[in-house]
Scaffold this active site. Sequence first.
Site, PDB file in Angstrom:
ATOM      1  CG  HIS A 431     -32.636  -5.170 -21.298  1.00  0.00           C
ATOM      2  ND1 HIS A 431     -32.879  -3.848 -21.646  1.00  0.00           N
ATOM      3  CD2 HIS A 431     -33.811  -5.670 -20.860  1.00  0.00           C
ATOM      4  CE1 HIS A 431     -34.144  -3.578 -21.402  1.00  0.00           C
ATOM      5  NE2 HIS A 431     -34.732  -4.656 -20.923  1.00  0.00           N
ATOM      6  NE  ARG A 521     -18.229 -11.590 -57.204  1.00  0.00           N
ATOM      7  CZ  ARG A 521     -19.534 -11.339 -57.286  1.00  0.00           C
ATOM      8  NH1 ARG A 521     -20.260 -11.344 -56.172  1.00  0.00           N
ATOM      9  NH2 ARG A 521     -20.103 -11.090 -58.442  1.00  0.00           N
ATOM     10  NE  ARG A 591     -14.386 -15.511 -58.374  1.00  0.00           N
ATOM     11  CZ  ARG A 591     -14.818 -14.373 -58.907  1.00  0.00           C
ATOM     12  NH1 ARG A 591     -15.380 -14.381 -60.113  1.00  0.00           N
ATOM     13  NH2 ARG A 591     -14.716 -13.241 -58.257  1.00  0.00           N
ATOM     14  CD  GLU A 693     -12.900 -15.600 -65.180  1.00  0.00           C
ATOM     15  OE1 GLU A 693     -13.590 -14.636 -64.796  1.00  0.00           O
ATOM     16  OE2 GLU A 693     -12.171 -16.256 -64.407  1.00  0.00           O
ATOM     17  CB  SER A 715     -21.260 -12.298 -68.578  1.00  0.00           C
ATOM     18  OG  SER A 715     -21.762 -11.723 -67.380  1.00  0.00           O
ATOM     19  CG  ASN A 716     -18.869  -9.090 -64.800  1.00  0.00           C
ATOM     20  OD1 ASN A 716     -19.953  -9.189 -65.355  1.00  0.00           O
ATOM     21  ND2 ASN A 716     -18.750  -8.831 -63.510  1.00  0.00           N
ATOM     22  CG  ASP A 717     -12.670 -10.985 -66.139  1.00  0.00           C
ATOM     23  OD1 ASP A 717     -12.351  -9.809 -66.369  1.00  0.00           O
ATOM     24  OD2 ASP A 717     -12.393 -11.562 -65.068  1.00  0.00           O
ATOM     25  CB  CYS A 764     -21.655 -16.722 -61.576  1.00  0.00           C
ATOM     26  SG  CYS A 764     -19.925 -16.783 -62.106  1.00  0.00           S
TER      27      CYS A 764
END
Length: 810
Positions: A431, A521, A591, A693, A715-717, A764
């Site tokens: 409720h 992820r 991934r 990567e 692009s991070n790694d 990504c």
Amino acid sequence: MKMDNRNVLWLRDVTLKDVHLVGGKNASLGEMLNVLSFKGINVPDGFVVTANAYFRFIDFNNLREKIEEVIASIDVKDVEDLQRKAGVIRALIREGKFPEKMEREILSYYRALGEKYNMENVDVAVRSSATAEDLPDASFAGQQDTYLNIKGESALLDAVKRCFASLFTARAISYRESFGFDHFKVGISVGIQKMVRSDLGASGVCFSLDTETGFENVVLITGIYGLGELIVGGEVVPDEFLVFKPTLKKGYKAIIEKKLGDKEKKLIYTDDGEGTVVDIVPEKEREKFCLSDEEVLKLADWVLKIEEHYSNLYGRWCPMDVEWAKDGISGELFVVQARPETVQSRKDRSKLTVYKIELSPEEKNKKLLLKGTAVGSKIASGKVRKLSSPENASSFNEGEILVAEITDPDWEPIMKKAAAIITERGGRTCHAAIVARELGVPAVVGAKSALDVLENGQTVTVSCAEGSDGYVYEGAVPYSVEEVDISEIPEVKTPIMFNVATPDKAFELSFLPNEGVGLAREEFIINNYIGIHPLALIHFDFIEKEDSEIAELIKEKTFGYDNPVDYYVDKLSYGIAKIAAAFYPKPVIVRFSDFKSNEYANLLGGSHFEPKEENPMLGWRGASRYYSEKFKEAFGLECIAIKRVREEMGLDNVIVMIPFCRTPEEGKKVLNVMEEYGLERGKNSLKVYVMCEIPSNVILAEQFSEIFDGFSIGSNDLTQLTLGLDRDSELVASIYDERNDAVKFMVATVIDKAKKLGRKVGICGQAPSDYPEFAEFLVEKGIDTISINPDALLKTRKAVAEIERKLKLD
């Protein structure tokens, strides 16, 4: 005699055209008996005492003027006055007498119903049905009463009068006043149905959409043991099931989520068979779901048929709220009520309001007081007001946070004044949750120990903006509110996808312009929804011998599972499926897990299986784990989960991606292991992408393209490894920049190679979310897709639209 003048009708003689005569609930039941029973939907037989009978009863007892006089004297803002005078009106009705002819008619139908079931005093459910309720544009749900397991003629007549009287409960009077309904333009009908013996079985509620977001491609089913009143009252946390409509229609086993509720209590018949009583559910029963998968799918199929029928009738999409019951003797399922859903279906989808807590994870943990189930997506702060009963309403002030054990319809006048609501018990269809959604108030239900933890006058913040879990924080926590006008988000030629971290936000994100998911992820699902190292589940016997404390925690988390490994596969597959379903049929790139050894070690039992590495960022991660004999079994569980999502649930829009694959040889080894566990590239159109990567992914792009279907630039790694720095180190943080010419050279090179090789290439990583100029660079180089964090949608699409305009892309 014309139907409109009759006091009593069989349900089978009623259709939706008779709402003015029998109310929404009874009209729906008659419609289903008349039409949908031919499509295999079971509806219990019964009869209806019409609204005509109600008005004749009122006039026969000369009650109209008396009731109007009492209502005219009510101050609806004074909750105590409202409750007291509502009680006076109900007493007047209950003391009234039936006209002799009307009483004979009701009893003759009751006897005929008993003859059909070979029972002298047939047990029935007596349900109120107001003539203005359950319409597509107004909801009076729960405003009037229901009485279960009514047996015998005198008990039936008394229950009918009590249903008449329930048109004047405090909450019903307040509701009509709020919406401007004339109290005597609303009549009440009473439905009498043969009881389904769900006291020995189960019961619950279905919605043909997601109740929190309005996502229309799922059926939400909740269920408990015993009669259904406890589920609405919030007395127990029910089991929950989500079924995906598009693949259910194709014949797949489309259950994309299951949550085991506590189901500690159930409502059953009393020993003498008169009325009902609450009983405790044995622990072994609590560990099991109240419905089998086959029953869940059958109910979902029925809900689809009901929704389709009502949508055709109203000439527009009409999501439905359906009550079901399972007879514990025959094992049969029944629909006992159906009405249009009236909250999410009326929402304006042209604008999206996003609430966001402005706290770091560390600050959240420090300030967290309570956790429960989130209702809605808003945030509100205010002072706590604990109430044990709606009779204490005079102490409640506008804008306070209502804290109660549970609520029922008598609480509604108080709930309208609350900034937020917290209850100790209840699930998503209780409720408190239903009313909070209708009022647009954030609520956290099932927040155990709320009455003990919180103090009157204490300032707290209630957050329902962080997924399916709702949180209560100490103090007035800072938060932001952003309204996005979807019409202002520009169209672009370059497909913009999302990076999705949590399944709980997926349905909501699906309403934003997108071309699917470029990165889902697995590690987020594993960390937030499972929390246990997969090898600790595979080798649970070892954990029990070596670490009894961890073993107990694992048992607690995997409650209800005979085999703890099944828990891992279920949770992972449901998390993936929820994201895939939200964006279906658009591609969703999942991934495989990319935890480092130190991150895996933090999971329950992880320290027993993980090495200590000096630099985990460059160590045993990604592809190198998957074919290793030390981890291969754990990776196999990920493959099994993906296979289930694609092949059993029918979500074949899932594409899988291999992270941190250093060499083509590693890629081949991973593909071989995947095939061992039933995931074969190309089979059932399965595509396998590789993260780009590592510089070797760029340098050897031709060789990687021979074994993979596409590249996704991380692009991070790639920045870390191109510039030779540790992105976790604050000492070199100033050098870390994806816009560096060396990084851009690597990105441009792999885009160019992928294009020549006929392979898809997207990105990504974080760069396009942070830097609009980087997104412009990607478009210039001809990237196939850009995947961004959802909060960067507006600025990224504006940047991409501008560069496309300059480049004059068609």
